[in-house]
Design a protein around this motif. Structure first.
Motif, PDB file in Angstrom:
ATOM      1  N   SER A 173       0.837  -1.193   0.000  1.00  0.00           N
ATOM      2  CA  SER A 173       0.000   0.000   0.000  1.00  0.00           C
ATOM      3  C   SER A 173       0.875   1.248   0.000  1.00  0.00           C
ATOM      4  O   SER A 173       2.079   1.179   0.280  1.00  0.00           O
ATOM      5  N   THR A 174       0.255   2.364  -0.325  1.00  0.00           N
ATOM      6  CA  THR A 174       0.947   3.653  -0.291  1.00  0.00           C
ATOM      7  C   THR A 174      -0.069   4.728   0.059  1.00  0.00           C
ATOM      8  O   THR A 174      -1.276   4.550  -0.157  1.00  0.00           O
ATOM      9  N   GLN A 175       0.412   5.837   0.604  1.00  0.00           N
ATOM     10  CA  GLN A 175      -0.451   6.942   1.013  1.00  0.00           C
ATOM     11  C   GLN A 175      -0.422   8.040  -0.050  1.00  0.00           C
ATOM     12  O   GLN A 175       0.601   8.679  -0.285  1.00  0.00           O
ATOM     13  N   ALA A 176      -1.551   8.237  -0.720  1.00  0.00           N
ATOM     14  CA  ALA A 176      -1.668   9.307  -1.709  1.00  0.00           C
ATOM     15  C   ALA A 176      -2.047  10.606  -0.996  1.00  0.00           C
ATOM     16  O   ALA A 176      -2.723  10.597   0.027  1.00  0.00           O
ATOM     17  N   THR A 177      -1.596  11.741  -1.551  1.00  0.00           N
ATOM     18  CA  THR A 177      -1.865  13.058  -0.970  1.00  0.00           C
ATOM     19  C   THR A 177      -2.467  13.964  -2.040  1.00  0.00           C
ATOM     20  O   THR A 177      -1.961  14.023  -3.167  1.00  0.00           O
ATOM     21  N   ALA A 178      -3.548  14.666  -1.693  1.00  0.00           N
ATOM     22  CA  ALA A 178      -4.189  15.619  -2.605  1.00  0.00           C
ATOM     23  C   ALA A 178      -3.994  17.032  -2.058  1.00  0.00           C
ATOM     24  O   ALA A 178      -4.204  17.279  -0.866  1.00  0.00           O
TER      25      ALA A 178
END
Length: 676
Positions: A224-229
């Motif tokens: 998994s990875t943490q996406a940032t907007a």
């Protein structure tokens, strides 16, 4: 001039009418018809008005003698027509704030009166917002129009501005509004007690653009990875605390949580989107199948017999320890002559030896150790079949193949009945209570058992005697296969107080009463004990209570009591009594039989011998009765001698059938039973 003539005529008519009155009064003397105006007096009502209002100016004309003159022409004028104007009838109109002088002129004579004009009060305030709704950070201007009660616009009046929520929007003295926070506020303009208000709404700066980033855009299944907007305004300002909606174009490939965590589920490509206030940004994510990092084989060790099979399982894991399914696994063996392995991981033993089985997936290999050896056909236990409680006995387990070959294999020892006995890893067995128990060993994963019996001291009362009895540890087998064990008997008479100790050899005729004894295997000591007729199978300790008690106490302090005696027409025979546990049993017997004088050695007089023999006989009678043994038969030494010496006597003599010859101890073995 016509207005003046008309006025004079009217005054003459009014005078004539008045002269005919009947009230007897005297009318004032009118001025001469041609009397001129001497003075003009102007009266203002009111003397102060507001802009837009009116006042009335009145002119009083008098002659030189002070007579009021009427009907004379009057001209009106204002010193400041822009402030207050006056018409021909003397009506003054307020035009602007200030003061003016109103003058009346008649026949060259003038009179004046001042008038003050005050500003008109504010009657209404009209407030206007250039923009009733602003985004945070924007500015606008509020304007206020003041009107009097006639609706005329008033200027130059002081206006006070205020905001009900200065933290949302502030307003300056000139009506300039600055937005400070999202929310609503009321802007108010006040002047001369009159006010007007308007609501201003401050909205967040709208999102103009959204950008999405992630540390990784390529993931393996299970990671998994943490996406940032990041949201920005039109001028590029970063906007915080904006709601973000996340979505995945293919949730079965990769899912995305409400916080932007992307989880790879299956190989493929997916687009992750972040939306805020109608603006959307996307991120392309690739999901790859995880690469094998470790291959585990279960079981890791295995023992087989030739032709025996077993299934191995290969588990493929990634670097994070996650199990990978659907992986292609290839199996191999380092020595097909020892063991083979199928494509599905089934191992078959071929010949004795050791081999390594391999499982390979994705370039990673796991290992399993396989030992092939022939199956155990039999197991033999070596060790005593009968064990004394509290003593320890060494046992061995001998494993053989079907052809009788002895093989050395690891052995695991245990007791089936927990609590009855204990066993060490080396096979040292210690019984804990009397009775039968089962020894079990496991060899090559297979269980084998043997049954054993534990014995201990027995205590009982028969007649007036209390007994503590122990059988010998070593069994004796006679000529005709009869097995027997001598008994060590310690007794106390509850009535007479006699304390006795004797050894019952059961199936053997003793001779000469000569014995040898030892404690725990030290140097034997020779002594003379007495035979007990009529069977002569019992030897009793000679001497009174005191010496017998001393001897019994010496035995109780030992672990083994060795006892050897001379068999009739035979050699000396020896046996061993494992006397552990005697001390607590001996104590009550010693208490029951108080000590008399301690006399060392055996009595020497016939009377003493007879007394001791009588006591010993009573002990044996009580003992045999309690044990259910047959009554003693009279046997003479001569009869025994003839039976032994005569030809074929062994076949005919009941005596020899009853008393077989001692054969001594031997090593005991037992064929173990295979557990199914």
């Amino acid at each position: 001039m016509q207005r003046v003539a008309y006025a004079v005529l009217m005054m003459a008519v009014m005078t004539a009418c008045g002269g005919g009155g009947g009230d007897g009064s005297t009318a004032p003397t009118p001025p001469p018809a041609n009397a001129g105006v001497a003075t003009v007096t102007v009266t203002m009502s009111p003397a102060q008005i507001t802009v837009g209002a009116t006042a009335t100016a009145t002119a009083e004309l008098r002659s030189g003698v002070g007579a009021v003159l009427t009907g004379r022409a009057v001209d009106w004028s204002s010193s400041a027509p822009a402030i207050a104007s006056v018409n021909s009838a003397g009506v003054v109109s307020a035009i602007a704030a200030g003061s003016a002088t109103i003058t009346a002129t008649s026949e060259g004579k003038s009179g004046s009166a001042p008038i003050a004009v005050a500003p008109a009060p504010v009657a209404t305030v009209v407030l206007t917002l250039a923009l009733p709704s602003l985004t945070l950070g924007a500015t606008t201007t509020a304007s206020a129009v003041l009107r009097d009660e006639r609706g005329a616009t008033l200027t130059g009046r002081a206006i006070t501005w205020s905001s009900t929520s200065p933290s949302v929007a502030a307003v300056s003295n000139d009506g300039a509004i600055t937005t400070l926070a999202v929310g609503t506020t009321t802007i108010t303009a006040s002047s001369e007690g009159k006010s007007a208000s308007a609501t201003l709404t401050v909205t967040p700066v709208p999102v103009a653009t959204v950008t999405v980033t992630a540390p990784q855009s390529s993931l393996t299944v299970g990671s998994s990875t943490q996406a940032t907007a990041v949201t920005r305004s039109a001028n590029g300002q970063v906007l915080t605390d904006r709601a973000i909606t996340w979505s995945s174009s293919a949730p079965s490939v990769a899912s995305v949580s409400s916080t932007g965590v992307i989880l790879a589920i299956a190989p493929g490509a997916v687009t992750v989107s972040a939306t805020s206030e109608g603006r959307t940004a996307t991120l392309a994510v690739s999901v790859l199948a995880p690469a094998p990092a470790v291959v585990d084989i279960s079981p890791a060790t295995l023992t087989l017999a030739p032709s025996q099979t077993a299934s191995l399982t290969a588990t493929v894991r990634d670097a994070s320890g996650n199990v990978l399914t659907g992986q292609s696994v290839s199996w191999g063996t380092t020595s097909p002559a020892v063991a083979t392995v199928s494509a599905s991981g089934v191992v078959t033993g071929v010949n004795s030896g050791a081999v390594t089985i391999t499982a390979t997936a994705g370039g990673k290999t796991g290992l399993a150790s396989v030992t092939v050896r022939s199956s155990i056909a039999t197991v033999t236990f070596t060790g005593s079949s009968r064990l004394k409680v509290g003593d320890s006995y060494a046992y061995t387990a001998t494993a053989r193949l079907s052809d009788g070959t002895i093989v050395s294999r690891p052995v695991t020892w245990s007791i089936v009945e927990t609590g009855r006995a204990a066993v060490t890893a080396s096979g040292l067995v210690t019984p804990l209570q009397a009775g039968s128990f089962t020894i079990r060993v496991v060899i090559d994963g297979e269980g084998w058992t043997g049954s054993y019996t534990a014995y201990d001291w027995t205590t009982f009362t028969s007649g007036s005697f209390s007994f503590a009895v122990l059988e010998a540890d070593v069994s004796v087998i006679g000529r005709r296969g009869i097995s027997t064990r001598p008994d060590l008997i310690i007794a106390c008479s509850n009535t007479s107080g006699n304390f006795l100790m004797q050894v019952d050899t059961k199936e053997f005729i003793t001779e000469n009463a000569t014995i040898a004894y030892s404690f725990d295997g030290v140097t034997p000591v020779t002594a003379v004990w007495r035979e007990l007729p009529p069977e002569y199978r019992t030897l009793y300790h000679p001497g009174p209570n005191g010496s017998t008690k001393i001897f019994a106490t010496q035995i109780s302090a030992s672990r083994q009591f060795g006892f050897a005696f001379t068999e009739y027409l035979g050699t000396a025979k020896a046996t061993i009594f494992r006397v552990t546990g005697l001390a607590p049993l001996l104590s009550p017997l010693l208490t029951l039989c108080p000590s008399n004088a301690i006399v060392a050695g055996a009595p020497s007089t016939g009377t003493d011998v007879e007394q001791l023999e009588s006591n010993a006989a009573r002990v044996m009678a009580a003992y045999t009765a309690a044990r259910g043994e047959p009554s003693a038969r009279m046997v003479s030494r001569e009869a025994a001698a003839r039976a032994v010496a005569g030809p074929g006597a062994g076949d005919r003599s009941e005596l020899l059938r009853q008393w077989p010859v001692w054969t001594g101890g031997r090593v005991e073995t037992q064929q173990a039973k295979r557990l199914r």
